[in-house]
Design an enzyme around this catalytic site. Structure first.
Site, PDB file in Angstrom:
ATOM      1  N   ASP A 153       0.833  -1.208   0.000  1.00  0.00           N
ATOM      2  CA  ASP A 153       0.000   0.000   0.000  1.00  0.00           C
ATOM      3  C   ASP A 153       0.869   1.260   0.000  1.00  0.00           C
ATOM      4  OD1 ASP A 153      -2.332   1.418   0.109  1.00  0.00           O
ATOM      5  OD2 ASP A 153      -2.967   0.712   2.072  1.00  0.00           O
ATOM      6  N   GLU A 210      -4.155   4.701  -6.873  1.00  0.00           N
ATOM      7  CA  GLU A 210      -5.055   5.150  -5.802  1.00  0.00           C
ATOM      8  C   GLU A 210      -5.474   6.600  -6.036  1.00  0.00           C
ATOM      9  OE1 GLU A 210      -4.165   3.340  -1.715  1.00  0.00           O
ATOM     10  OE2 GLU A 210      -2.343   4.401  -2.258  1.00  0.00           O
TER      11      GLU A 210
HETATM   12  P1  C2E Z   1      -5.478   3.902   2.520  1.00  0.00           P
HETATM   13  O1  C2E Z   1      -5.427   2.440   2.726  1.00  0.00           O
HETATM   14  O2  C2E Z   1      -4.414   4.506   1.665  1.00  0.00           O
HETATM   15  O3  C2E Z   1      -6.924   4.197   1.937  1.00  0.00           O
HETATM   16  C1  C2E Z   1      -7.192   5.129   0.944  1.00  0.00           C
HETATM   17  C2  C2E Z   1      -7.731   6.417   1.504  1.00  0.00           C
HETATM   18  O4  C2E Z   1      -7.914   7.341   0.440  1.00  0.00           O
HETATM   19  C3  C2E Z   1      -9.093   6.262   2.148  1.00  0.00           C
HETATM   20  O5  C2E Z   1      -9.166   7.196   3.212  1.00  0.00           O
HETATM   21  C4  C2E Z   1     -10.044   6.661   1.021  1.00  0.00           C
HETATM   22  O6  C2E Z   1     -11.308   7.102   1.483  1.00  0.00           O
HETATM   23  C5  C2E Z   1      -9.255   7.770   0.395  1.00  0.00           C
HETATM   24  N1  C2E Z   1      -9.604   7.944  -1.024  1.00  0.00           N
HETATM   25  C6  C2E Z   1     -10.004   6.998  -1.892  1.00  0.00           C
HETATM   26  N2  C2E Z   1     -10.198   7.518  -3.111  1.00  0.00           N
HETATM   27  C7  C2E Z   1      -9.890   8.838  -3.018  1.00  0.00           C
HETATM   28  C8  C2E Z   1      -9.886   9.910  -3.969  1.00  0.00           C
HETATM   29  O7  C2E Z   1     -10.192   9.762  -5.153  1.00  0.00           O
HETATM   30  N3  C2E Z   1      -9.481  11.131  -3.502  1.00  0.00           N
HETATM   31  C9  C2E Z   1      -9.115  11.331  -2.201  1.00  0.00           C
HETATM   32  N4  C2E Z   1      -8.754  12.558  -1.847  1.00  0.00           N
HETATM   33  N5  C2E Z   1      -9.117  10.335  -1.280  1.00  0.00           N
HETATM   34  C10 C2E Z   1      -9.506   9.107  -1.694  1.00  0.00           C
HETATM   35  P2  C2E Z   1      -9.740   6.777   4.626  1.00  0.00           P
HETATM   36  O8  C2E Z   1     -10.933   5.901   4.467  1.00  0.00           O
HETATM   37  O9  C2E Z   1      -9.855   8.022   5.421  1.00  0.00           O
HETATM   38  O10 C2E Z   1      -8.603   5.865   5.222  1.00  0.00           O
HETATM   39  C11 C2E Z   1      -7.344   6.407   5.571  1.00  0.00           C
HETATM   40  C12 C2E Z   1      -6.403   5.324   5.967  1.00  0.00           C
HETATM   41  O11 C2E Z   1      -6.834   4.673   7.161  1.00  0.00           O
HETATM   42  C13 C2E Z   1      -6.293   4.212   4.940  1.00  0.00           C
HETATM   43  O12 C2E Z   1      -5.441   4.654   3.926  1.00  0.00           O
HETATM   44  C14 C2E Z   1      -5.747   3.077   5.776  1.00  0.00           C
HETATM   45  O13 C2E Z   1      -4.361   3.193   5.924  1.00  0.00           O
HETATM   46  C15 C2E Z   1      -6.389   3.344   7.132  1.00  0.00           C
HETATM   47  N6  C2E Z   1      -7.523   2.424   7.314  1.00  0.00           N
HETATM   48  C16 C2E Z   1      -8.781   2.475   6.818  1.00  0.00           C
HETATM   49  N7  C2E Z   1      -9.520   1.431   7.234  1.00  0.00           N
HETATM   50  C17 C2E Z   1      -8.700   0.673   8.020  1.00  0.00           C
HETATM   51  C18 C2E Z   1      -8.872  -0.557   8.745  1.00  0.00           C
HETATM   52  O14 C2E Z   1      -9.926  -1.211   8.732  1.00  0.00           O
HETATM   53  N8  C2E Z   1      -7.786  -1.020   9.423  1.00  0.00           N
HETATM   54  C19 C2E Z   1      -6.600  -0.365   9.419  1.00  0.00           C
HETATM   55  N9  C2E Z   1      -5.596  -0.892  10.105  1.00  0.00           N
HETATM   56  N10 C2E Z   1      -6.404   0.785   8.755  1.00  0.00           N
HETATM   57  C20 C2E Z   1      -7.432   1.304   8.070  1.00  0.00           C
HETATM   58 CA    CA Z   2      -5.208   0.660   1.719  1.00  0.00          CA
HETATM   59 CA    CA Z   3      -3.120   3.642   0.122  1.00  0.00          CA
END
Ligand code: C2E
Ligand code: CA
Ligand code: CA
Length: 270
Positions: A153, A210
């Site tokens: 990732d 991404e």
């Molecule tokens: P990540 O794994 O890099 O997830 C991608 C993040 O980018 C997600 O934010 C998603 O909502 C956001 N995103 C997706 N498409 C776009 C886009 O087109 N534009 C923009 N600006 N953003 C986009 P989110 O949901 O806030 O999650 C942030 C991070 O939190 C994730 O980054 C991941 O590292 C962590 N995370 C989320 N769910 C879990 C989980 O169940 N367990 C763990 N350990 N970490 C989690």
């Molecule tokens: Ca991810």
């Molecule tokens: Ca990511």
């Protein structure tokens, strides 16, 4: 956002933390190929809270294990009802990768839900590997032996990407959003994405872009031969009850709008 530890503990204990599902598409056909699970906290007054505001707190409280179990259970149960060709990607934080029991936990949750392990992609960041490389490798191998796939990732944001790429048996490279968003603005970013896609190809890995937000970014990704994409252009993270209508109206059919030559090249490259 200000949330306190007691509130986080209560949220986990009262099952208020839920999985959402963001679509992943194959750029060549704009077909849906799966979802990434992104966790949300349904707060009674603040609405949906993003993971950056609570995941770390659950780690500090020592209840990340409980949270993981709940998320896996709920996400797997929902995913088992989706068409069998769709994959499900789950995030694993550095702390979670310190638990030797993670593969067993994943296997048991998948068995209970009736979800084949081959449909799972486990997303690992480089910081998770850095913490304890030997343990990360042991866990990664076990996950692969079980039939799961592995993704690196946020590729490009870590310290020693290339070394980690070789150290663990990855199947997929997720190119960090920062490169994708700069792609149409800076030729250097575009060259980096192109090089990463080429690197992935030569190592036999699938590349996933991404944070794709615009048709311009999409066209450029197709041009450089990137295969998978995720981002607001195709859909935001959805609650499970929104998935059936999404499946009935799949992501936009972009390809026919692209010049024939670019489409031909993209299909050949894939
Ligand atoms: P990540 O794994 O890099 O997830 C991608 C993040 O980018 C997600 O934010 C998603 O909502 C956001 N995103 C997706 N498409 C776009 C886009 O087109 N534009 C923009 N600006 N953003 C986009 P989110 O949901 O806030 O999650 C942030 C991070 O939190 C994730 O980054 C991941 O590292 C962590 N995370 C989320 N769910 C879990 C989980 O169940 N367990 C763990 N350990 N970490 C989690
Ligand atoms: Ca991810
Ligand atoms: Ca990511």
């Amino acid at each position: 956002m200000l949330v306190n530890l007691a509130e986080v503990r209560h949220a986990v204990e009262s099952d208020a933390i839920v999985p959402c599902f963001q679509p992943v598409v194959d750029l060549r056909s704009v077909r849906l190929v799966g979802f990434e699970v992104l966790t949300r906290w349904r707060h009674p007054t603040l609405g949906l809270i993003l993971p950056k505001n609570f995941i770390q707190l659950t780690e500090e409280l020592g209840i990340i294990g409980i949270l993981t179990r709940q998320i896996l259970r709920k996400a797997f149960r929902s995913a088992a009802m989706l068409p069998g060709r769709l994959t499900l990607a789950v995030n694993v934080s550095p702390i979670q990768l310190r638990f030797r029991s993670l593969p067993t936990q994943i296997r048991e949750a998948a068995e209970v839900a009736g979800l084949p392990l081959e449909r799972l992609i486990i997303e690992i960041t480089e910081s998770a590997i850095l913490d304890n490389e030997e343990l990360a490798l042991t866990i990664a191998r076990e996950l692969k032996e079980m039939g799961c796939h592995l993704a690196l990732d946020d590729f490009g944001t870590g310290y020693a990407s290339l070394r980690h790429l070789l150290a663990l048996p990855f199947d997929q490279l997720k190119v960090d959003r920062s490169f994708i968003q700069q792609m149409t603005l800076r030729p250097e970013s575009r060259k980096i994405v192109s090089a990463v896609v080429g690197l992935g190809k030569s190592l036999g890995l699938t590349t996933l872009a991404e944070g794709v937000e615009t048709a311009e970014q999409e066209a450029m990704l197709l041009q450089v031969g990137c295969i998978l994409a995720q981002g607001w252009l195709y859909g935001r993270p959805l609650a499970m009850d929104q998935i059936p209508s999404m499946l009935a109206a799949p992501p936009r059919a972009i390809l026919p709008q692209l010049p024939a030559l670019m489409r031909k090249r993209a299909l050949e490259a894939g």
